[in-house]
Design an enzyme around this catalytic site. Structure first.
Site, PDB file in Angstrom:
ATOM      1  CD  GLN A  42      35.555   2.057  44.725  1.00 44.14           C
ATOM      2  OE1 GLN A  42      35.209   2.661  45.715  1.00 44.14           O
ATOM      3  NE2 GLN A  42      36.812   1.695  44.514  1.00 44.14           N
TER       4      GLN A  42
ATOM      5  CG  ASN B  77      30.541   1.746  44.449  1.00 45.75           C
ATOM      6  OD1 ASN B  77      30.850   1.081  45.421  1.00 45.75           O
ATOM      7  ND2 ASN B  77      31.091   2.931  44.240  1.00 45.75           N
ATOM      8  CG  ASP B  78      32.213   3.989  41.122  1.00 49.77           C
ATOM      9  OD1 ASP B  78      31.021   3.863  41.401  1.00 49.77           O
ATOM     10  OD2 ASP B  78      32.910   4.936  41.517  1.00 49.77           O
TER      11      ASP B  78
HETATM   12  C1  FRU Z   1      31.104   7.090  42.586  1.00 51.49           C
HETATM   13  C2  FRU Z   1      31.948   7.143  43.857  1.00 51.49           C
HETATM   14  C3  FRU Z   1      33.328   7.693  43.551  1.00 51.49           C
HETATM   15  C4  FRU Z   1      34.148   7.131  44.675  1.00 51.49           C
HETATM   16  C5  FRU Z   1      33.537   5.770  44.875  1.00 51.49           C
HETATM   17  C6  FRU Z   1      33.493   5.302  46.282  1.00 51.49           C
HETATM   18  O1  FRU Z   1      30.125   6.108  42.635  1.00 51.49           O
HETATM   19  O2  FRU Z   1      31.296   7.888  44.846  1.00 51.49           O
HETATM   20  O3  FRU Z   1      33.371   9.099  43.452  1.00 51.49           O
HETATM   21  O4  FRU Z   1      35.496   7.063  44.352  1.00 51.49           O
HETATM   22  O5  FRU Z   1      32.212   5.840  44.361  1.00 51.49           O
HETATM   23  O6  FRU Z   1      33.013   4.008  46.374  1.00 51.49           O
END
Ligand code: FRU
Length: 491
Positions: free
Chosen positions: A54, A37-38
């Site tokens: 992530q 993810n991020d």
């Molecule tokens: C956003 C989020 C963040 C967190 C991360 C966890 O997508 O929920 O707030 O740090 O992803 O993977």
């Protein structure tokens, strides 16, 4: 952390052996296998662009988070790097969550700040979570040391995450998202003179919407004389066009100086009008450009590659951000991406009659389309491109609806995944489109980045084509070219 990293690396390599590439991106960053993810820790360090993200290396669903890592000399060709961070201390035992990176004053140390995530009962979220801001350093961007907590959460505050750090004059600043005790989404600002000891400065922003309980991944940066505060509100109820995403990313523009309040000059607007744009993060390139990546994916809507293909989630192409008319956060693909062009198919000044269509290319791979039209002189009601068009008729449709004055990205005929149509108004007499079509996504940039729509789109089986069409009137494109795009991975 070495053992945890080795296990994670082994899992990623194993997953990559059986990965199905039918939708795997050619020119977007994704993990070799597993979930991402991020974007995290975006920076220029050790003469390279560093992109962390992530990453759950052990499966295609969100899980105990690690930081995956890729790097590049030029933002065109990317190298895979070993996984940078894994859960290994009590504070981050259930996830090394999102955060940012800054180069220390010595120029030789990359400092990362991230959120350590912990389930109180050690098993799941049932008894609550604890989140704190952590720090760790590296001399090469690859190996990290001495993880430690630098900002603890006040008692009772559980959503407390995603630190974004920058420096101005002699002071370091950190913003992150928090849920206040009365359940409001806020951005908190801390300061430090030594990167290590942090002091609460102020709640720099509270979302005016009482339904919003958390602002994920805030980013705050100066741009063209003003300040942009971007964030991802959680809890927004569907209300009209703005805020109907499952995952929203938007921004406010304001005036701010250290010690003072953030004075808003432009209220919340989405950063991107497509289906899948979340958790964008920006950084300053050595030449001063503000560059952002976002995440195309989602938590609560399964993506087709998650089921059997062995990967999930990808980052957007890098985008240069500037402030356009009316304080619009304008996002354009970095010009470096032109170096990915392999072959250019030039269709010159193409004219289409009323209700006409033409297949431009068949059996094509990932591409960029560039098109320009004088819409003030156009008789057509709607012009568009069927991209990722397969023999069974499935495609994603992108274009411009003259009656509505909007550009659109229409997934109703997309073969796999969610459907839905997204659109955004554009202004002016000319329409200038750049459409990036990859194996599992479409990004449309209109009028020099004034409007962007980014969506995951998963095509059907077999060779893919691209077709242009016009409805209810004729059109002449002053420019129409298609570029085949190369892979971003260093061979
Ligand atoms: C956003 C989020 C963040 C967190 C991360 C966890 O997508 O929920 O707030 O740090 O992803 O993977």
């Amino acid at each position: 952390m070495r053992e945890e990293l080795e296990l994670a690396e082994a899992a990623v390599r194993e997953g990559a052996r059986t990965r199905n590439d039918r939708w795997y991106p050619q020119f977007h960053i994704a993990a070799e296998s597993g979930w991402i993810n991020d974007p995290n820790g975006l920076s220029f360090f050790a003469d390279r662009y560093q992109v962390y993200f992530q990453h759950h290396p052990f499966g295609t669903l969100h899980g105990p988070m690690h930081w995956g890592h890729v790097s590049s000399l030029n933002m065109v060709k990317w190298s895979r790097e070993p996984i940078a961070l894994a859960p290994s201390v009590v504070e981050d035992r259930n996830g090394v969550f999102s955060g940012s990176a800054v180069v220390a004053d010595d120029g030789r140390t990359l400092a990362v700040y991230y959120t350590g995530n912990r389930w109180v009962n050690g098993v799941n979220e049932d008894q609550g979570i604890r989140q704190v801001q952590m720090m760790s350093e590296s001399d090469d961007g690859v190996h990290f040391r001495s993880k430690r907590m630098v900002v603890d959460a006040p008692p009772g505050v559980t959503h407390f995450r995603d630190p974004k750090v920058w420096k101005m004059a002699d002071t370091w600043y950190m913003v992150f998202g928090a849920c206040s005790k009365d359940n409001r989404g806020q951005v908190w600002l801390y300061t430090s003179s030594d990167m290590e000891n942090w002091r609460f400065d102020q709640v720099i922003y509270e979302d005016p919407d009482p339904d919003v309980f958390m602002l994920e991944c805030p980013d705050m940066f100066p741009l063209d004389g003003k300040w942009v505060l971007s964030y991802c509100p959680m809890g927004l109820r569907p209300r009209g066009h703005v805020g109907r995403n499952h995952h929203n990313a938007g921004y406010v523009v304001g005036d701010w100086a250290p010690g003072g309040a953030f004075e808003i000059v432009a209220a919340y607007r989405p950063s991107d009008w497509g289906h899948d744009y979340y958790a964008p993060q920006s950084f300053e390139a050595p030449d001063g450009r503000r560059i952002a990546f976002g995440w195309m994916g989602g938590f609560d809507r399964p993506l087709p590659p998650q089921e059997k293909d062995g990967w999930s989630g990808q980052l957007t192409v890098p985008r240069v951000q500037t402030l356009g008319p009316k304080d619009t956060l304008r996002s354009e693909p970095v010009p470096e991406l032109k170096q990915l062009r392999l072959k250019t198919h030039d269709f010159g000044a193409l004219s289409l009659g009323e209700n006409a269509g033409a297949v431009l290319l068949s059996g094509v791979g990932p591409m960029e389309i560039e098109a320009e039209v004088d819409i003030s002189a156009m008789a057509s009601e709607r012009i568009g491109f069927e991209v990722q068009l397969t023999e069974d008729g499935h495609h994603t449709f992108v274009g411009y609806d003259a009656a509505a004055g909007r550009v659109f990205l229409d997934r109703r005929m997309t073969a796999f995944g969610d459907g839905g149509v997204r659109s955004a108004a554009i202004e002016g007499d000319r329409l200038k489109l750049r459409v990036f079509v990859d194996n599992g996504s479409v990004e449309l940039f209109a009028n020099d980045g004034m409007v962007v729509l980014s969506s995951c789109c998963f095509p059907g089986e077999g060779p893919r084509a691209v077709k242009v069409s016009s409805e209810g009137g004729a059109v002449t494109f002053s420019t129409l070219v298609v570029h085949d795009l190369d892979t971003i991975w260093e061979s």
